[in-house]
Design an enzyme around this catalytic site. Structure first.
Site, PDB file in Angstrom:
ATOM      1  N   ALA A  32       0.872  -1.188   0.000  1.00 27.52           N
ATOM      2  CA  ALA A  32       0.000   0.000   0.000  1.00 27.52           C
ATOM      3  C   ALA A  32       0.903   1.231   0.000  1.00 27.52           C
ATOM      4  CB  ALA A  32      -0.967  -0.005   1.170  1.00 27.52           C
ATOM      5  N   HIS A  37       7.061   5.797   1.556  1.00 21.44           N
ATOM      6  CA  HIS A  37       7.885   4.664   1.111  1.00 21.44           C
ATOM      7  C   HIS A  37       8.837   5.100  -0.003  1.00 21.44           C
ATOM      8  CE1 HIS A  37       4.096   2.534   2.536  1.00 21.44           C
ATOM      9  NE2 HIS A  37       5.020   1.954   3.269  1.00 21.44           N
ATOM     10  N   GLY A 148      11.618   4.532   8.253  1.00 23.00           N
ATOM     11  CA  GLY A 148      11.061   5.867   8.447  1.00 23.00           C
ATOM     12  C   GLY A 148      10.973   6.277   9.906  1.00 23.00           C
ATOM     13  N   SER A 187      -0.153   3.976   5.230  1.00 20.77           N
ATOM     14  CA  SER A 187      -0.981   3.073   4.418  1.00 20.77           C
ATOM     15  C   SER A 187      -2.396   2.995   4.992  1.00 20.77           C
ATOM     16  CB  SER A 187      -0.369   1.672   4.407  1.00 20.77           C
ATOM     17  OG  SER A 187       0.947   1.729   3.922  1.00 20.77           O
ATOM     18  N   ARG A 188      -2.515   3.248   6.288  1.00 18.50           N
ATOM     19  CA  ARG A 188      -3.825   3.132   6.938  1.00 18.50           C
ATOM     20  C   ARG A 188      -4.733   4.331   6.634  1.00 18.50           C
ATOM     21  NH1 ARG A 188      -0.569   0.336  10.754  1.00 18.50           N
ATOM     22  NH2 ARG A 188      -1.494  -1.656  11.346  1.00 18.50           N
TER      23      ARG A 188
HETATM   24  P1  AMP Z   1       5.054   0.051   6.393  1.00 16.39           P
HETATM   25  O1  AMP Z   1       4.760  -0.367   5.001  1.00 16.39           O
HETATM   26  O2  AMP Z   1       4.002   0.899   7.030  1.00 16.39           O
HETATM   27  O3  AMP Z   1       5.509  -1.094   7.263  1.00 16.39           O
HETATM   28  O4  AMP Z   1       6.319   1.024   6.285  1.00 16.39           O
HETATM   29  C1  AMP Z   1       7.492   0.625   5.636  1.00 16.39           C
HETATM   30  C2  AMP Z   1       8.562   1.636   5.907  1.00 16.39           C
HETATM   31  O5  AMP Z   1       8.148   2.914   5.436  1.00 16.39           O
HETATM   32  C3  AMP Z   1       8.851   1.803   7.422  1.00 16.39           C
HETATM   33  O6  AMP Z   1      10.235   1.952   7.618  1.00 16.39           O
HETATM   34  C4  AMP Z   1       8.104   3.061   7.749  1.00 16.39           C
HETATM   35  O7  AMP Z   1       8.645   3.767   8.858  1.00 16.39           O
HETATM   36  C5  AMP Z   1       8.284   3.866   6.464  1.00 16.39           C
HETATM   37  N1  AMP Z   1       7.243   4.881   6.380  1.00 16.39           N
HETATM   38  C6  AMP Z   1       5.906   4.699   6.525  1.00 16.39           C
HETATM   39  N2  AMP Z   1       5.264   5.871   6.453  1.00 16.39           N
HETATM   40  C7  AMP Z   1       6.213   6.825   6.267  1.00 16.39           C
HETATM   41  C8  AMP Z   1       6.188   8.244   6.123  1.00 16.39           C
HETATM   42  N3  AMP Z   1       5.051   8.919   6.166  1.00 16.39           N
HETATM   43  N4  AMP Z   1       7.372   8.890   5.961  1.00 16.39           N
HETATM   44  C9  AMP Z   1       8.537   8.202   5.908  1.00 16.39           C
HETATM   45  N5  AMP Z   1       8.639   6.873   6.045  1.00 16.39           N
HETATM   46  C10 AMP Z   1       7.479   6.192   6.224  1.00 16.39           C
END
Ligand code: AMP
Length: 280
Positions: A32, A37, A148, A187-188
């Protein structure tokens, strides 16, 4: 862009890549994909690395089955975003590829950092995170791992994992990407109703308010005023809102405003749980 589903295939190609002396950057995601990302991907590409992105919704890190089942899956558009941004390799494994012996969560005992704040509210969450990141690091063995700041405590848990194991990978923390109005990208967010999308804005607003007033007010007063501000949006249910040390995520003594600090919060907006933070 190369895309692999099987561990042995991506391991084989990465062996060749590393054998040619190329550096590998890795960003683990749950798909998502959004511009948050993409910012991680760009940072790895800027470093001139062969960039690997994994998309895997990890069942062992969800403490609520409903959250897992409702996690958005948008693989076709994710692959388009990755190829448009010059991702080199995508790893898209099935659950059985990552967990051939079943999805029992394993505890790695990474200490207090896993049990406070998010860890206290989502029991076992960081065990699952450390478990999957460990498995992915075993497979990819990247030079750099990009994560992130948005998930600040997760970054600290993974840093601990890297030190304890130890892995040779260096962790790179990337700044939180926000929508124009301030909402942290997540993503949420796609699960928010239009009304709750507006309510959710109060979360970043309160963090900006804390940052603006951090030097002038005590932490206790700031937290009290923040709750007061948030009470004007009754649709938001705060799980926690804390101002803590940036290094330990533990409370800072009153008057010690010089200690590098961070404000972190988790809140429900309707049936969507959001987290955000700001460095002070
Ligand atoms: P997730 O898919 O939510 O597990 O996130 C994957 C990676 O993207 C993780 O390292 C998160 O911290 C990073 N991430 C998610 N949202 C953001 C954002 N708004 N800004 C920067 N990095 C992000």
């Amino acid at each position: 862009m190369l895309c692999y589903k099987r561990r042995e295939d991506i391991e084989r190609v990465l062996k060749i890549v590393k054998g040619e002396g190329k550096k590998v950057g890795f960003l683990p995601t749950m798909g998502a994909l959004h511009d948050g990302h993409v910012s991680l991907l760009r940072q790895s590409k800027r470093a001139g690395e062969i960039t690997v992105c994994s998309i895997f919704v990890n069942p062992t890190q969800f403490n609520q089955q409903e959250d897992f089942v409702k996690y958005p899956i948008t693989t076709a558009s994710d692959l388009l975003i990755l190829s448009q941004n010059d991702c080199d390799i995508v790893f898209l494994p099935e659950v059985s590829e990552i967990y051939p012996n079943g999805t029992t969560t394993k505890t790695l005992n990474l200490g207090k950092i896993t049990t406070i704040l998010e860890g206290a509210h989502r029991l076992g969450h960081f065990d699952g995170v450390a478990q999957v990141v460990g498995i992915l690091l075993d497979i990819i063995s990247p030079h750099h791992l990009y994560m992130g700041q948005k998930d600040f405590q997760q970054v600290m848990v993974v840093q601990k994992l890297i030190e304890v194991k130890p892995y040779k990978t260096r962790l790179v923390i990337c700044p939180t990407q926000r929508e124009k109005d301030g909402l942290a990208m997540s993503s949420r967010n796609v699960r928010l109703t239009p009304e709750n999308r507006i309510h959710a804005l109060s979360l970043s607003k309160v963090l900006f308010y804390i940052k603006e007033n951090y030097r002038n007010l005590s932490n206790e007063k700031l937290v009290e005023l923040s709750y007061e501000l948030l009470s004007k949006t009754p649709e938001i249910k705060i799980e926690y809102l804390n101002i803590v040390s940036k290094y330990s995520l533990e409370p800072i003594e009153t008057g010690n405003q010089s200690e590098p600090a961070i404000a972190l919060l988790a809140a429900w907006v309707g049936n969507v749980r959001l987290i955000d933070n700001i460095l002070l």
